[in-house]
Write a protein that holds these residues in place. Structure first.
Motif, PDB file in Angstrom:
ATOM      1  N   LEU A   1       0.317  -0.878  -0.237  1.00 51.51           N
ATOM      2  CA  LEU A   1      -0.011  -0.166   0.111  1.00 51.51           C
ATOM      3  C   LEU A   1       0.785   1.257   0.102  1.00 51.51           C
ATOM      4  O   LEU A   1       1.534   1.752   0.488  1.00 51.51           O
ATOM      5  N   ASN A   2       1.291   2.486  -0.822  1.00 52.25           N
ATOM      6  CA  ASN A   2       1.306   2.981  -1.535  1.00 52.25           C
ATOM      7  C   ASN A   2       1.821   4.123  -0.231  1.00 52.25           C
ATOM      8  O   ASN A   2       0.344   4.828   0.269  1.00 52.25           O
ATOM      9  N   PHE A   3       2.281   4.834   0.235  1.00 49.46           N
ATOM     10  CA  PHE A   3       2.164   6.237   1.557  1.00 49.46           C
ATOM     11  C   PHE A   3       1.710   7.206   1.085  1.00 49.46           C
ATOM     12  O   PHE A   3       1.608   8.008   1.049  1.00 49.46           O
ATOM     13  N   ASP A   4       2.027   7.879  -0.614  1.00 54.88           N
ATOM     14  CA  ASP A   4       1.968   8.981  -0.871  1.00 54.88           C
ATOM     15  C   ASP A   4       0.749   8.968  -1.043  1.00 54.88           C
ATOM     16  O   ASP A   4       0.301   9.915  -1.529  1.00 54.88           O
ATOM     17  N   PHE A   5       0.187   7.372  -1.532  1.00 51.98           N
ATOM     18  CA  PHE A   5      -1.090   7.852  -2.028  1.00 51.98           C
ATOM     19  C   PHE A   5      -2.094   8.054  -0.223  1.00 51.98           C
ATOM     20  O   PHE A   5      -3.041   8.379  -0.737  1.00 51.98           O
ATOM     21  N   LEU A   6      -1.757   7.515   0.462  1.00 52.72           N
ATOM     22  CA  LEU A   6      -2.532   7.969   1.538  1.00 52.72           C
ATOM     23  C   LEU A   6      -2.106   9.225   2.394  1.00 52.72           C
ATOM     24  O   LEU A   6      -3.297  10.108   2.676  1.00 52.72           O
TER      25      LEU A   6
ATOM     26  N   ALA B   1       0.206   2.988  -8.994  1.00 51.59           N
ATOM     27  CA  ALA B   1      -0.393   2.028 -10.648  1.00 51.59           C
ATOM     28  C   ALA B   1       0.947   2.205 -10.223  1.00 51.59           C
ATOM     29  O   ALA B   1       1.302   0.629 -10.860  1.00 51.59           O
ATOM     30  N   TRP B   2       2.338   2.856 -10.377  1.00 49.68           N
ATOM     31  CA  TRP B   2       3.582   2.666 -10.791  1.00 49.68           C
ATOM     32  C   TRP B   2       4.131   1.552  -9.602  1.00 49.68           C
ATOM     33  O   TRP B   2       5.089   1.097 -10.103  1.00 49.68           O
TER      34      TRP B   2
ATOM     35  N   SER C   1       3.232  -6.527  -9.712  1.00 48.14           N
ATOM     36  CA  SER C   1       1.660  -7.649  -8.331  1.00 48.14           C
ATOM     37  C   SER C   1       1.025  -6.519  -7.774  1.00 48.14           C
ATOM     38  O   SER C   1       1.720  -5.151  -8.024  1.00 48.14           O
ATOM     39  N   THR C   2      -0.279  -6.661  -7.617  1.00 47.26           N
ATOM     40  CA  THR C   2      -0.745  -5.668  -6.720  1.00 47.26           C
ATOM     41  C   THR C   2      -1.405  -6.367  -5.285  1.00 47.26           C
ATOM     42  O   THR C   2      -2.683  -5.999  -4.910  1.00 47.26           O
ATOM     43  N   GLU C   3      -0.764  -7.857  -4.873  1.00 51.40           N
ATOM     44  CA  GLU C   3      -1.148  -8.015  -3.863  1.00 51.40           C
ATOM     45  C   GLU C   3      -0.405  -6.403  -2.550  1.00 51.40           C
ATOM     46  O   GLU C   3       0.292  -5.551  -3.085  1.00 51.40           O
ATOM     47  N   GLY C   4      -1.644  -6.708  -1.588  1.00 52.17           N
ATOM     48  CA  GLY C   4      -1.275  -5.410  -0.711  1.00 52.17           C
ATOM     49  C   GLY C   4      -2.057  -4.734  -0.709  1.00 52.17           C
ATOM     50  O   GLY C   4      -2.820  -3.852  -0.606  1.00 52.17           O
TER      51      GLY C   4
END
Length: 393
Positions: free
Chosen positions: A166-171, A293-294, A301-304
């Protein structure tokens, strides 16, 4: 960093609400009504002036004009307040819908100064009550879809006890965006002054913010906060918020803070300030999905990253756009679609990015494909080792 975002924007929200207070001379009760063509509804008008020494007559204005040229409702006769009885301080007028549309009813008097910014009645005239109910249903469907969409990720994090993937920039960008959007929705929905400014720009428009928008944006801030707390207590590897995301967040907060100060000095309309909040949300929506997405592309992979979140997000985006078009059809007001560029942009961008994530998950990096690749790699390694042993033998 996230708490700083929330604290600053909450402070801005209080400042905006402070600037929307005015003193009324007359009062429409209720201050807004929704009717269909051919329907009648009574509205109470109270005179709030206490030192009444002579009769006060009111004549009504239709979208700021004395002539009822658009004919959305039947013309209303003038009324007069006297000091003979207390009851004369309150009178009823009858609103009769004639054609679909939107109208701002105000009043003027030669005896007192009435502010059209605070003393007004908002009137929505719809084609059909049934379509109105369907619009509400559609609104709550997208509210539920978008609201529930936060929880697959929260549940996945809880089960894994990890936020890796899970990307922290997204959060970081997501919490700033939803908080800005909450300020836009809450103030526009609750402030009569801001609504008057909106209808001055869109005289026959429909208010683009509904109750489900307000509840959704408030809930979104809560759900984002829960996910951020998870990122602080669960396994996260070497993930952190990048300097780019921190800089973008800081620019957004400073921009909103400066804009709020300018608005407090009466050099910027409150509605324009709210649009700035919505534009920050829109810009963040464009940016926030890119890091995730990057990351999926780099990891192959989309795991997580919960696909349940994406499917519900996609559903919410579709129904959000559907509600906007139904509203425009019911009130014969297609220009109102662009009255909330944030809501329109959010729906479109959400759908586009969700299609990208669905493609990544089910086509490019689908779990069974990744499993097959790992099995093939293991088999190849086994065959290579077997060949080496045979050669040595």
């Amino acid at each position: 960093m996230h708490l700083t975002y929330l604290s600053v924007i909450f402070f801005l929200f209080l400042l905006i609400n402070f600037t929307t207070q005015d003193t009324s001379v007359i009062s429409f009760q209720p201050s807004s009504i929704s009717i269909v063509t051919g329907e009648n509804k009574s509205v109470n008008i109270r005179l709030l002036k206490s030192d009444l020494t002579s009769p006060i007559s009111l004549e009504f204005l239709y979208d700021g004009k004395l002539d009822n040229i658009h004919g959305y409702i039947n013309s209303i006769p003038n009324i007069t307040f006297t000091n003979e009885t207390i009851d004369d301080r309150s009178q009823f007028i009858t609103i009769t819908g004639r054609r679909p549309g939107h109208l701002v009813l105000t009043a003027q008097s030669s005896q007192i100064n009435i502010s059209s910014l605070v003393d007004f009645l908002l009137i929505d005239i719809a084609r059909s009550h049934v379509l109105n109910i369907f619009i509400q249903i559609v609104g709550w469907i997208y509210f539920l879809a978008w609201s529930v969409s936060f929880y697959p990720q929260i549940i996945l994090n809880f089960r894994r006890r990890s936020v890796i993937g899970l990307n922290f920039d997204f959060l970081s960008l997501n919490i700033l965006g939803h908080t800005s959007y909450a300020v836009f929705n809450i103030v526009l929905y609750t402030s009569s002054k801001v609504q008057q400014q909106y209808f001055a720009q869109h005289p026959h428009g429909v208010l683009p913010v509904l109750l489900n928008d307000v509840i959704f944006s408030g809930h979104a801030v809560f759900a984002c906060s829960v996910t951020i707390i998870q990122s602080l207590i669960y396994e996260r590897g070497n993930q952190r918020v990048s300097y780019v995301a921190r800089a973008l967040g800081a620019v957004g907060v400073v921009f909103l803070l400066i804009s709020t100060i300018i608005s407090l000095s009466h050099h910027l309309p409150t509605l324009t300030l709210l649009y700035f909040f919505s534009y920050v949300k829109l810009a963040i929506t464009i940016l926030k999905y890119c890091p995730q997405a990057w990351m999926n592309y780099k990891r192959k992979s989309t795991e997580g990253w919960s696909i349940g979140n994406i499917l519900l997000d996609f559903t919410g985006g579709v129904f959000s756009l559907l509600q906007m078009f139904l509203l425009s059809s019911n009130y014969n007001d297609w220009t109102s679609i662009f009255g909330s560029p944030t809501k329109l942009g959010l729906g479109l961008l959400t759908i586009l990015f969700d299609i990208l994530f669905i493609t990544q998950h089910y086509v490019l990096y689908r779990p069974n494909l990744q499993y097959t690749k790992r099995i093939n790699m293991s088999n190849n390694e086994f065959n290579d080792k077997t060949s080496i042993i045979s050669m040595k033998a």
